[in-house]
Scaffold this motif. Structure first.
Motif, PDB file in Angstrom:
ATOM      1  N   TRP A 281       0.808  -1.220   0.000  1.00 15.07           N
ATOM      2  CA  TRP A 281       0.000   0.000   0.000  1.00 15.07           C
ATOM      3  C   TRP A 281       0.844   1.274   0.000  1.00 15.07           C
ATOM      4  O   TRP A 281       0.436   2.295  -0.556  1.00 15.07           O
ATOM      5  N   ASP A 282       2.043   1.217   0.597  1.00 16.75           N
ATOM      6  CA  ASP A 282       2.903   2.397   0.708  1.00 16.75           C
ATOM      7  C   ASP A 282       3.970   2.450  -0.383  1.00 16.75           C
ATOM      8  O   ASP A 282       4.880   3.280  -0.320  1.00 16.75           O
ATOM      9  N   GLY A 283       3.866   1.561  -1.379  1.00 20.56           N
ATOM     10  CA  GLY A 283       4.823   1.544  -2.479  1.00 20.56           C
ATOM     11  C   GLY A 283       5.992   0.607  -2.282  1.00 20.56           C
ATOM     12  O   GLY A 283       6.798   0.428  -3.204  1.00 20.56           O
ATOM     13  N   ALA A 284       6.110  -0.004  -1.102  1.00 17.28           N
ATOM     14  CA  ALA A 284       7.212  -0.935  -0.848  1.00 17.28           C
ATOM     15  C   ALA A 284       7.051  -2.179  -1.707  1.00 17.28           C
ATOM     16  O   ALA A 284       5.976  -2.783  -1.762  1.00 17.28           O
ATOM     17  N   VAL A 285       8.115  -2.567  -2.374  1.00 18.94           N
ATOM     18  CA  VAL A 285       8.107  -3.749  -3.239  1.00 18.94           C
ATOM     19  C   VAL A 285       8.673  -4.930  -2.468  1.00 18.94           C
ATOM     20  O   VAL A 285       9.739  -4.831  -1.856  1.00 18.94           O
ATOM     21  N   SER A 286       7.943  -6.038  -2.477  1.00 17.66           N
ATOM     22  CA  SER A 286       8.407  -7.258  -1.819  1.00 17.66           C
ATOM     23  C   SER A 286       8.357  -8.408  -2.816  1.00 17.66           C
ATOM     24  O   SER A 286       7.627  -8.347  -3.812  1.00 17.66           O
ATOM     25  N   PRO A 287       9.114  -9.472  -2.580  1.00 17.76           N
ATOM     26  CA  PRO A 287       9.222 -10.532  -3.592  1.00 17.76           C
ATOM     27  C   PRO A 287       7.954 -11.337  -3.808  1.00 17.76           C
ATOM     28  O   PRO A 287       7.695 -11.792  -4.926  1.00 17.76           O
ATOM     29  N   GLY A 299      12.745  -2.200  -2.576  1.00 17.01           N
ATOM     30  CA  GLY A 299      12.723  -0.822  -3.032  1.00 17.01           C
ATOM     31  C   GLY A 299      11.339  -0.250  -2.814  1.00 17.01           C
ATOM     32  O   GLY A 299      10.454  -0.901  -2.235  1.00 17.01           O
ATOM     33  N   ASN A 300      11.127   0.995  -3.266  1.00 22.16           N
ATOM     34  CA  ASN A 300       9.827   1.630  -3.070  1.00 22.16           C
ATOM     35  C   ASN A 300       9.496   2.486  -4.298  1.00 22.16           C
ATOM     36  O   ASN A 300      10.227   3.426  -4.622  1.00 22.16           O
ATOM     37  N   VAL A 301       8.399   2.158  -4.968  1.00 25.68           N
ATOM     38  CA  VAL A 301       8.026   2.833  -6.213  1.00 25.68           C
ATOM     39  C   VAL A 301       7.373   4.192  -5.965  1.00 25.68           C
ATOM     40  O   VAL A 301       7.126   4.940  -6.910  1.00 25.68           O
ATOM     41  N   GLY A 304      10.727   7.699  -5.135  1.00 30.10           N
ATOM     42  CA  GLY A 304      11.802   8.126  -6.021  1.00 30.10           C
ATOM     43  C   GLY A 304      12.403   7.064  -6.917  1.00 30.10           C
ATOM     44  O   GLY A 304      13.276   7.369  -7.741  1.00 30.10           O
ATOM     45  N   GLN A 305      11.969   5.804  -6.787  1.00 30.95           N
ATOM     46  CA  GLN A 305      12.478   4.741  -7.636  1.00 30.95           C
ATOM     47  C   GLN A 305      11.408   4.309  -8.629  1.00 30.95           C
ATOM     48  O   GLN A 305      10.222   4.275  -8.302  1.00 30.95           O
ATOM     49  N   THR A 306      11.817   3.960  -9.839  1.00 29.38           N
ATOM     50  CA  THR A 306      10.881   3.341 -10.772  1.00 29.38           C
ATOM     51  C   THR A 306      10.865   1.837 -10.515  1.00 29.38           C
ATOM     52  O   THR A 306      11.824   1.268  -9.977  1.00 29.38           O
ATOM     53  N   PHE A 307       9.765   1.190 -10.926  1.00 28.27           N
ATOM     54  CA  PHE A 307       9.713  -0.253 -10.751  1.00 28.27           C
ATOM     55  C   PHE A 307      10.814  -0.939 -11.546  1.00 28.27           C
ATOM     56  O   PHE A 307      11.424  -1.905 -11.075  1.00 28.27           O
TER      57      PHE A 307
END
Length: 354
Positions: A281-287, A299-301, A304-307
């Motif tokens: 929900w907060d943009g955090a990417v998990s496996p 990472g977090n989309v 400041g990071q792109t997917f």
């Protein structure tokens, strides 16, 4: 994530999502996964064609084995804003064959859920969500879901009586769930709609393992399209003693020398790390969805990071290589059913009662 048994039917049903670009992406991803397994190092081409987005990790129930409900979830709680979802989704839409709108929490707590589904439908991306049904309270609610273009909805019902249901769905309302499922079924009929597929999920515990035949009958009476009999996931021996069924055929675990372990042997590969990804929900990417507390944040989309930077970045690469070299050394994998037997005892198409 999506079971292998359902995957072929899912893609056949949602063939409208196919385009040359998406087919080419699947070919790239599949090839890179096979090469990675063969060469034992991460090789990546293309982007994931299945995306799980978490609308919220808040929940109205207190299910004792769920970290969202039992208080075990330590990461921040919240709800994804629609503008954030639009950014996340549209960056991926051209590659996706399936969008799964849930992870931890109850998706319908997010008031924008049906708007998320509509946006995906505009991009010809099929959608699935999973719910405890407590927020489908009226004909209008049910019609809103049907009209949104949702393709499949998993409804949780782990008992055929109020008493057995409340053994696990603590804080729930058995009659409200039945009413909500009936409202959905009626809304489909009144709209002349084939979708969403109503998929009743019955998790098998010690207290309800004798109710499977009754669950089949109830599913037919409620007018659902599919019934899955899912095995329970536990984390401790105490939970195993309380919740795992007596019939070992109905469990994903076995006891070896009095130690609880998964059925089967872990292999040093996992298709999900190439085929799919999870954005919380907060943009955090998990496996994957087994990383419930984002211990393996990639990472977090929304920060400041792109997917694509995350997908091809060092952290994701290192995680894939760890799985390829020694999957058993990654704690979340030791309680994961990927590549093993037993996530579902059975998945059945349901014929109407009559």
């Amino acid at each position: 994530m999506l079971s292998l048994k359902l995957l072929p039917k899912t893609f056949v049903r949602y063939h409208r999502a196919l385009s040359w670009a998406r087919v080419l992406n699947v070919a790239k991803v599949g090839t890179s996964f096979l090469l990675s397994r063969l060469l034992r190092r991460d090789i990546r081409m293309g982007r994931p064609f299945i995306l799980m987005v978490e609308p919220t990790n808040l929940c109205n129930l207190k299910c004792p084995l769920c970290p969202s409900g039992n208080g075990g979830l330590t990461r921040p709680r919240g709800t994804m804003e629609f503008d954030a979802f639009r950014r996340v989704f549209e960056d991926q839409a051209n590659h996706l064959l399936l969008l799964m709108l849930w992870n931890q929490g109850e998706p319908f707590i997010n008031k924008n859920l049906t708007d998320m589904v509509r946006l995906a439908s505009e991009h010809n991306v099929p959608t699935i969500t999973s719910t405890n049904v407590h927020y489908i309270r009226s004909e209008e609610d049910a019609e809103e879901i049907v009209d949104s273009g949702l393709d499949e909805i998993i409804v949780s019902l782990d008992g055929v009586t109020p008493e057995s249901y409340l053994e696990y769905r603590v804080g729930g309302d058995f009659d409200r769930v039945l009413d909500g499922i009936r409202l959905l079924s009626q809304a489909k009929k009144s709209r002349g709609a084939d979708n969403p597929i109503i998929h009743l999920q019955f998790i098998i515990f010690k207290h309800n393992e004798t109710e499977i035949d009754d669950a089949r009958r109830l599913a037919a009476e409620l007018g659902v399209d599919r019934l899955s009999l899912k095995t329970a996931q536990v984390y401790t021996d105490a939970e195993a003693e309380t919740y795992l069924p007596e019939d070992e055929r109905l469990s994903r675990y076995r006891y070896d020398s009095e130690k609880l372990s998964m059925n089967g042997k872990l292999t040093n590969s996992c298709r999900h790390l190439w085929y799919s990804s999870v954005i919380n929900w907060d943009g955090a990417v998990s496996p994957c969805c087994f990383d419930k507390d984002v211990h393996y944040g990639l990472g977090n989309v929304l920060n400041g990071q792109t997917f694509q930077e995350i997908w091809k970045g060092e952290v994701y690469t290192n995680f894939r290589n760890a799985i390829l070299s020694d999957r058993a050394s990654v704690p979340i994998c030791n309680n994961c059913s990927e590549g093993l037997q037993g996530l579902f005892y059975d998945i059945e198409e349901v014929s109407p009662a009559g």
